[in-house]
Write an enzyme that holds these catalytic residues in place. Structure first.
Site, PDB file in Angstrom:
ATOM      1  N   ARG A   1       0.853  -1.182   0.000  1.00 49.35           N
ATOM      2  CA  ARG A   1       0.000   0.000   0.000  1.00 49.35           C
ATOM      3  C   ARG A   1       0.892   1.236   0.000  1.00 49.35           C
ATOM      4  NH1 ARG A   1      -3.326  -3.007  -1.391  1.00 49.35           N
ATOM      5  NH2 ARG A   1      -5.463  -3.325  -0.605  1.00 49.35           N
TER       6      ARG A   1
ATOM      7  N   HIS B   1      -0.959  -0.633  -9.940  1.00 46.67           N
ATOM      8  CA  HIS B   1      -1.593  -1.464  -8.896  1.00 46.67           C
ATOM      9  C   HIS B   1      -2.169  -2.753  -9.483  1.00 46.67           C
ATOM     10  CE1 HIS B   1      -3.635  -1.238  -4.691  1.00 46.67           C
ATOM     11  NE2 HIS B   1      -3.337  -2.488  -5.021  1.00 46.67           N
TER      12      HIS B   1
END
Length: 315
Positions: A230, A278
């Site tokens: 993250r 991502h």
């Protein structure tokens, strides 16, 4: 199966998930919510289960008989940070295909840095023949920061490839081929002994901003940095400064504090940074549907669900 399942995601393929769940749980009524506002056709009282990725605020309150929430992915930080979670069982996906996908992506990233590929890419752009003698995998110290399900899979894949793999986790872990340490007292030594750092921590109140300027400075000068966890685990401004100074020589970044990465971010223009959108690991409907169906059966039978999330802990 009794009741209905509502699916919400603004980025995932609803019909693909609907088909996969129909095969894994015959008879389950799967309703796809409108990605724009979360509305769904049919009586909300029929809905017992929700498979979601970042639904709009107040989404869960529409379903008074909800019994199970399944997070559409392994990372649950966006879900548990909400203030409108229902008091029901919450689970995450734990799909072996996701673990393999993550391990292969991490291996690609590590090999790219270990074999000096960015150096050769730069030399090619400059039309220079530039030789760097390869090092063996066993000479290269790779640190995996976070040894959860995905981190452990990645660490063991790197170990199988012969890298000198070290792992850090909050609590003690034991993995074949991986030198493991745990606890905050061990973090500084772990970072100082890492040539290629792979960040695989969940985002929790304890890990948010953990890799700040002070911790990044503990890495050896010239270290390589990979983040597939993250973005908010890292102080992005401090990372940019470390990359600009050369203290961190190169980075592969799949996650960011703000996604999509804003066009004005300096990271886009840094020739020692690879930006990916991502995608290191995503949920695969055909394989993940079976575990969702299993947890629905467990709820219906009054048994404990698998891969349950503790919102207070953050994962």
């Amino acid at each position: 199966m009794s009741g209905a399942l509502v699916f919400y995601s603004a980025v995932d393929n609803g019909p693909e998930w609907q088909a996969a769940l129909a095969a894994a749980a015959p008879g389950l009524d799967v309703r796809i919510a409108d990605p724009a506002d979360g509305t769904v056709e049919g009586d909300p009282a029929d809905v017992r289960y929700a498979l979601v990725w970042k639904p709009p605020h107040g989404f869960f309150a529409r379903f008074p008989n909800l019994k199970l929430v399944v997070n559409l992915g392994a990372g649950v930080d966006a879900l548990v940070a909400r203030d409108d979670l229902p008091d029901v069982a919450i689970t995450r996906l734990s799909d072996p295909h996701m673990a393999r996908m993550m391990a292969s992506f991490v291996l690609f990233c590590v090999l790219r840095h270990a074999r000096e590929i960015p150096t050769f890419e730069k030399a090619q752009r400059e039309r220079r023949w530039h030789y760097v003698h390869p090092r063996t995998a066993g000479e290269i110290r790779v640190g995996v920061l976070g040894l959860g399900e995905l981190g452990a899979a990645a660490a063991q894949e790197l170990a199988r490839q012969g890298f000198d793999v070290r792992g850090w986790s909050r609590t003690a872990k034991s993995l074949d081929g991986v030198q493991s340490c745990h606890g905050m007292d061990a973090l500084a030594g772990f970072l100082a002994d890492t040539e290629i750092l792979v960040v695989m921590l969940p985002l929790t109140p304890e890990t948010r901003g953990l890799l700040d300027a002070a911790h990044l400075a503990l890495l050896p000068r010239g270290a390589k940095f990979i983040n597939v966890a993250r973005g908010a685990v890292v102080d992005e401004a401090a990372l940019i400064t470390a990359l600009a100074s050369g203290h961190i020589a190169e980075a592969t970044l799949d996650v960011f504090a703000t996604e999509p990465l804003p066009s004005e971010s300096p990271l886009w223009g840094m020739d020692n940074v690879l930006v990916t959108p991502h995608l290191a690991s995503v949920a695969i409907p055909a394989s993940a549907a079976a575990q969702i169906a299993d947890n629905i059966r467990r709820v219906e039978e009054g048994r404990e669900v698998l891969n349950r999330v503790d919102p207070a802990r953050g994962y």
